[in-house]
Design a protein around this motif. Structure first.
Motif, mmCIF file in Angstrom:
data_model
loop_
_atom_site.group_PDB
_atom_site.id
_atom_site.type_symbol
_atom_site.label_atom_id
_atom_site.label_comp_id
_atom_site.label_asym_id
_atom_site.label_seq_id
_atom_site.Cartn_x
_atom_site.Cartn_y
_atom_site.Cartn_z
ATOM 1 N N ARG A 25 6.053 48.340 -55.193
ATOM 2 C CA ARG A 25 7.457 48.846 -55.317
ATOM 3 C C ARG A 25 7.511 50.212 -54.710
ATOM 4 O O ARG A 25 8.531 50.313 -54.265
ATOM 5 N N ASP A 26 6.476 50.796 -54.363
ATOM 6 C CA ASP A 26 6.520 52.158 -53.593
ATOM 7 C C ASP A 26 6.993 51.803 -52.276
ATOM 8 O O ASP A 26 6.181 51.173 -51.447
ATOM 9 N N PRO A 27 7.881 52.631 -51.887
ATOM 10 C CA PRO A 27 8.656 52.190 -50.666
ATOM 11 C C PRO A 27 7.719 52.550 -49.580
ATOM 12 O O PRO A 27 7.635 51.576 -48.639
ATOM 13 N N ALA A 28 6.755 53.672 -49.486
ATOM 14 C CA ALA A 28 5.895 53.921 -48.202
ATOM 15 C C ALA A 28 4.795 52.818 -47.942
ATOM 16 O O ALA A 28 4.686 52.512 -47.095
ATOM 17 N N ARG A 29 4.099 52.696 -49.167
ATOM 18 C CA ARG A 29 3.128 51.662 -49.265
ATOM 19 C C ARG A 29 3.491 50.182 -49.006
ATOM 20 O O ARG A 29 2.898 49.213 -48.402
ATOM 21 N N CYS A 30 4.667 49.816 -49.683
ATOM 22 C CA CYS A 30 5.197 48.515 -49.302
ATOM 23 C C CYS A 30 5.422 48.365 -47.828
ATOM 24 O O CYS A 30 5.432 47.272 -47.295
ATOM 25 N N ALA A 40 8.577 39.400 -39.057
ATOM 26 C CA ALA A 40 9.922 39.979 -38.681
ATOM 27 C C ALA A 40 10.793 39.449 -39.778
ATOM 28 O O ALA A 40 11.706 40.428 -40.164
ATOM 29 N N ASP A 41 10.817 38.559 -40.669
ATOM 30 C CA ASP A 41 11.569 37.995 -41.539
ATOM 31 C C ASP A 41 11.411 38.731 -42.884
ATOM 32 O O ASP A 41 12.511 38.723 -43.702
ATOM 33 N N LEU A 42 10.481 39.537 -42.932
ATOM 34 C CA LEU A 42 10.419 40.552 -44.180
ATOM 35 C C LEU A 42 11.019 41.797 -43.987
ATOM 36 O O LEU A 42 11.469 42.684 -44.971
ATOM 37 N N GLU A 43 11.410 42.261 -42.914
ATOM 38 C CA GLU A 43 11.989 43.516 -42.667
ATOM 39 C C GLU A 43 13.308 43.994 -43.283
ATOM 40 O O GLU A 43 13.417 45.018 -43.687
ATOM 41 N N ASP A 44 14.037 42.882 -43.645
ATOM 42 C CA ASP A 44 15.270 43.129 -44.304
ATOM 43 C C ASP A 44 14.944 43.222 -45.636
ATOM 44 O O ASP A 44 16.129 43.163 -46.495
ATOM 45 N N GLN A 49 12.590 43.277 -53.857
ATOM 46 C CA GLN A 49 12.470 41.851 -53.273
ATOM 47 C C GLN A 49 11.091 41.374 -52.925
ATOM 48 O O GLN A 49 10.761 40.102 -53.388
ATOM 49 N N LEU A 50 10.527 42.229 -52.011
ATOM 50 C CA LEU A 50 8.876 41.914 -51.891
ATOM 51 C C LEU A 50 8.193 41.765 -53.082
ATOM 52 O O LEU A 50 7.389 40.961 -53.421
ATOM 53 N N ASN A 51 8.331 42.647 -53.897
ATOM 54 C CA ASN A 51 7.534 42.548 -55.295
ATOM 55 C C ASN A 51 7.745 41.357 -56.008
ATOM 56 O O ASN A 51 6.740 40.678 -56.516
ATOM 57 N N LYS A 52 8.976 41.108 -55.926
ATOM 58 C CA LYS A 52 9.450 39.826 -56.877
ATOM 59 C C LYS A 52 8.978 38.538 -56.330
ATOM 60 O O LYS A 52 8.552 37.460 -57.190
ATOM 61 N N HIS A 53 9.052 38.362 -55.032
ATOM 62 C CA HIS A 53 9.077 36.894 -54.466
ATOM 63 C C HIS A 53 7.949 36.809 -53.456
ATOM 64 O O HIS A 53 7.534 35.784 -52.960
#
Length: 121
Positions: A25-30, A40-44, A49-53
């Motif tokens: 969840r840490d924005p810089a490390r994420c 490219a599909d993860l950029e938005d 969201q990334l942490n959950k899915h």
């Protein structure tokens, strides 16, 4: 329901290994994890969201970044605080006959990553 590894060309499911790690969840490390995945599909996606899915399996981390701990449970495996995934098969996703769900994932070149970073700043 199994969770698939997010890395391009990786077909591992969490049911095949207990070593699947959530995006941080840490924005810089994420952001660094996402950039290293080169999808490219993860950029938005937001870090939440990334942490959950999304998950990455252990094969994308150096073994020195993974440790088994006896503090919580003898079977618990955790990442070190500075763990960054660095091991990826970046050959063409289209050449992988085992690619999951038939999805085409756009892999980014170094120039595309640099250009997108400049646009964000």
């Amino acid at each position: 329901m199994p969770n698939f590894c997010t890395a391009p060309n990786c077909t591992r499911k969490s049911t095949q290994s207990d070593l699947a790690f959530r995006f941080l969840r840490d924005p810089a490390r994420c952001q660094k994890w996402m950039e290293n995945c080169r999808r490219a599909d993860l950029e938005d996606k937001t870090p939440d969201q990334l942490n959950k899915h999304y998950r990455l399996c252990a094969k994308h981390f150096e073994t020195s970044m993974i440790c088994r701990t006896i503090y919580f449970s003898p079977y618990r495996t955790v990442l070190r605080d500075n763990a960054i995934p660095t091991i990826f098969d970046l050959t063409s996703h289209l050449n992988n006959p085992h690619s999951r769900h038939g999805k085409r994932i756009k892999e980014l070149s170094e120039d595309e990553i640099r250009t997108r970073k400049q646009k964000k700043t």
